[in-house]
Design a protein around this motif. Structure first.
Motif, PDB file in Angstrom:
ATOM      1  N   GLU A 287       3.316   7.967  -9.840  1.00 34.89           N
ATOM      2  CA  GLU A 287       3.784   9.349  -9.632  1.00 34.89           C
ATOM      3  C   GLU A 287       2.961  10.373 -10.416  1.00 34.89           C
ATOM      4  OE1 GLU A 287       6.012  11.018  -7.833  1.00 34.89           O
ATOM      5  OE2 GLU A 287       6.735   9.304  -6.669  1.00 34.89           O
ATOM      6  N   GLU A 288       2.446   9.980 -11.603  1.00 34.93           N
ATOM      7  CA  GLU A 288       1.692  10.957 -12.381  1.00 34.93           C
ATOM      8  C   GLU A 288       0.373  11.326 -11.697  1.00 34.93           C
ATOM      9  OE1 GLU A 288       0.976   6.912 -14.551  1.00 34.93           O
ATOM     10  OE2 GLU A 288       2.572   7.912 -13.424  1.00 34.93           O
ATOM     11  N   LEU A 289      -0.143  10.466 -10.842  1.00 37.34           N
ATOM     12  CA  LEU A 289      -1.358  10.773 -10.085  1.00 37.34           C
ATOM     13  C   LEU A 289      -1.051  11.248  -8.673  1.00 37.34           C
ATOM     14  CD1 LEU A 289      -3.714   7.794 -11.065  1.00 37.34           C
ATOM     15  CD2 LEU A 289      -3.569  10.064 -12.087  1.00 37.34           C
ATOM     16  N   TYR A 290       0.014  10.716  -8.099  1.00 38.52           N
ATOM     17  CA  TYR A 290       0.337  10.992  -6.700  1.00 38.52           C
ATOM     18  C   TYR A 290       1.810  11.355  -6.569  1.00 38.52           C
ATOM     19  CZ  TYR A 290      -4.078   8.504  -6.263  1.00 38.52           C
ATOM     20  OH  TYR A 290      -5.382   8.113  -6.403  1.00 38.52           O
ATOM     21  N   PRO A 291       2.157  12.617  -6.860  1.00 40.32           N
ATOM     22  CA  PRO A 291       3.559  13.042  -6.708  1.00 40.32           C
ATOM     23  C   PRO A 291       4.057  12.768  -5.287  1.00 40.32           C
ATOM     24  CG  PRO A 291       2.268  14.726  -7.838  1.00 40.32           C
ATOM     25  CD  PRO A 291       1.293  13.707  -7.343  1.00 40.32           C
ATOM     26  N   GLU A 292       5.336  12.390  -5.196  1.00 38.49           N
ATOM     27  CA  GLU A 292       5.906  11.959  -3.905  1.00 38.49           C
ATOM     28  C   GLU A 292       4.994  10.906  -3.275  1.00 38.49           C
ATOM     29  OE1 GLU A 292       8.185  15.286  -1.667  1.00 38.49           O
ATOM     30  OE2 GLU A 292       6.353  16.250  -2.442  1.00 38.49           O
ATOM     31  N   CYS A 293       4.759   9.848  -4.053  1.00 39.14           N
ATOM     32  CA  CYS A 293       3.724   8.874  -3.704  1.00 39.14           C
ATOM     33  C   CYS A 293       3.976   8.166  -2.380  1.00 39.14           C
ATOM     34  CB  CYS A 293       3.558   7.853  -4.830  1.00 39.14           C
ATOM     35  SG  CYS A 293       5.028   6.839  -5.120  1.00 39.14           S
ATOM     36  N   GLU A 294       5.235   8.074  -1.947  1.00 37.08           N
ATOM     37  CA  GLU A 294       5.534   7.394  -0.680  1.00 37.08           C
ATOM     38  C   GLU A 294       5.334   8.307   0.527  1.00 37.08           C
ATOM     39  OE1 GLU A 294       5.990   4.300  -0.346  1.00 37.08           O
ATOM     40  OE2 GLU A 294       6.303   3.703  -2.429  1.00 37.08           O
ATOM     41  N   LYS A 295       5.083   9.583   0.275  1.00 38.76           N
ATOM     42  CA  LYS A 295       4.887  10.549   1.362  1.00 38.76           C
ATOM     43  C   LYS A 295       3.452  10.489   1.865  1.00 38.76           C
ATOM     44  CE  LYS A 295       5.178  15.527   2.330  1.00 38.76           C
ATOM     45  NZ  LYS A 295       5.408  16.860   1.729  1.00 38.76           N
ATOM     46  N   PHE A 296       3.293  10.520   3.191  1.00 38.83           N
ATOM     47  CA  PHE A 296       1.960  10.564   3.798  1.00 38.83           C
ATOM     48  C   PHE A 296       1.491  12.014   3.828  1.00 38.83           C
ATOM     49  CE2 PHE A 296      -0.783  10.627   7.712  1.00 38.83           C
ATOM     50  CZ  PHE A 296      -1.801   9.831   7.203  1.00 38.83           C
TER      51      PHE A 296
END
Length: 456
Positions: free
Chosen positions: A366-375
């Motif tokens: 999450e710290e690199l890719y907020p809302e990581c499950e979102k495309f």
């Protein structure tokens, strides 16, 4: 005497010496087999263990103690200490099926020398020469799928990528319909398995297929050599390649290297392309935006055939493909063996243990890719540049000395496929199918991606 000596050694030992540190937490599971079965059948194995033990934990898979590490810092530690603390390794089943002469199983100076030779097949001039063949095969398959109307897409995509790989690597047309193609699936299915060499096991069938595949490749090589017409494909380049001492590749090494290139140029690409098709069908707003870019660029294209410059101008498609590879990387991680005891994150990694770095988990921090499950392809636009914010935080092709040699070939094929698909076709997911991911040998939907397909 013994007690005094050991006390003196303890005083002299550095407080950060690896053998003074605790081992990573975790469970080794059953004797010998450990947690191999759970690892192979549960796509969430790593994330469950990580939630329980943290970003570094140990288990036993494929017969050996393995330390799982996750994160950009973990990747950097591994990639920057190649040949110092670590060398590449694979599970026994994978090593045996790839072969001892394969680039994937070579280490040190031999790996560096062979990598330099094989890289000749992926230089810009070679890549540009591959474009017409990729376009021709893509157009043929798109026409076939339009006529079908609805299909189970994943097996078709496997045939598509294998036809391209076999044409460009060994000069074989319609490779998926030859003995080479028919043997390849069973060989791939055995790569990450429990290595029981019995005729009815996946590994046993894969060993038989390896022998037959190598025989088939050998006949292709010998025919080229006898005809003294090496050709312009990857095999032709390798037949003419010489190392710094002027030596060419032996027949046995050629066979293993070609087998590896066929795998790398086929199996992982099938997964990546299928994920692109799945994710765009699930996100029509992204599909519409990507298609609009293609329609605008098509008006500006000067030649009926795509060029490398045309492909470079597709900035939104670039972002889409980056996000596909982030969310569903075709390779979930990579193995290394510790050749010296070392320390990471306050834990000891003993010499001889295996380390598995995790691409899929690193891409969901999450710290690199907020809302990581979102495309969200726009996370890779110039303002956010998610792939540039942390060194080795985005590693779909690995990193360091062993970064995927064919990554530019993979990007080329993905981009041409996506371009031609978006410009001429539309597709929708058929209802009542299981789209959960099977992860071995590479990620793919459980029901193999059933779609309706039509011409625009």
């Amino acid at each position: 005497m013994t007690e005094s000596t050991s006390t003196q050694e303890a005083r002299e030992r550095s407080p950060r010496s690896p053998d003074s540190l605790p081992l990573p937490p975790g469970s080794l599971g059953l004797p010998v087999i450990g947690e191999t079965i759970n690892f192979l059948i549960d796509p969430d194995f790593s994330s469950k263990q990580q939630a329980k033990y943290g970003p570094i934990f140990k288990t036993r898979i494929f017969g050996g103690v393995t330390v799982f590490i996750v994160g950009a810092e973990a990747n950097q530690f591994l990639f920057t200490n190649e040949n110092k603390y670590f060398v590449a390794t694979w599970p026994y089943s994978t090593r045996k099926l790839l072969g001892s002469a394969s680039l994937a199983t070579q280490t040190g100076s031999l790996h560096a020398a062979r990598r330099k030779l094989l890289a000749q097949a992926f230089q810009p001039r070679a890549l540009a020469s591959y474009i017409p063949t990729i376009e021709q095969i893509t157009a043929s398959y798109l026409d076939k799928w339009q006529q079908a109307g609805s299909l189970t897409w994943y097996p078709e995509l496997r045939n598509y990528t294998f036809d391209i790989a076999s044409a460009l690597l060994v000069g074989t047309e319609n490779g998926s319909q030859t003995p080479l193609g028919k043997l390849f699936k069973d060989w791939c299915d055995g790569l990450f398995t429990i290595p029981l060499p019995l005729p009815w096991t996946k590994f046993g069938r894969a060993l038989r297929c390896r022998r037959l595949l190598l025989n088939y490749i050998e006949q292709i090589v010998l025919q080229r050599q006898q005809a003294q017409d090496f050709g312009n494909d990857a095999l032709g380049i390798l037949l003419q390649a010489r190392d710094e001492e002027g030596n060419s590749l032996s027949l046995e090494e050629l066979k293993d290297q070609i087998l590896l290139l066929l795998f790398a140029g086929h199996e992982t690409l099938t997964s990546a392309i299928a994920s692109f098709c799945l994710l765009l069908a699930q996100h029509p707003e992204v599909m519409a935006k990507a298609r609009n870019e293609q329609q605008q660029l098509q008006k500006l294209q000067r030649s009926p055939s795509l060029t490398l410059d045309d492909l470079k101008s597709m900035t939104y498609l670039d972002r889409v493909l980056k996000e596909v590879l982030r969310l569903i990387p075709p390779v979930g991680g990579g193995f290394r063996e510790a050749i010296e005891s070392c320390e990471f994150n306050g834990y000891q990694i003993p010499k001889g243990w295996t380390i598995l770095y995790q691409i899929n988990q690193a891409h969901k921090l999450e710290e690199l890719y907020p809302e990581c499950e979102k495309f969200d392809p726009d996370r890779f636009d110039s303002d956010r540049a998610a792939d540039k914010q942390k060194l080795f935080g985005y590693v779909p092709f690995g990193g360091g000395l062993r970064e995927c040699l064919g990554k530019e070939f993979a990007r080329l094929e993905m981009k041409i496929f996506a371009t031609m698909l978006l410009r001429s076709c539309d597709w929708e997911l058929l209802p009542d199918q299981d789209l959960s991911m099977v992860t071995v040998p590479t990620p793919h939907p459980k029901d193999l991606l059933r779609v309706s397909f039509r011409q625009l």
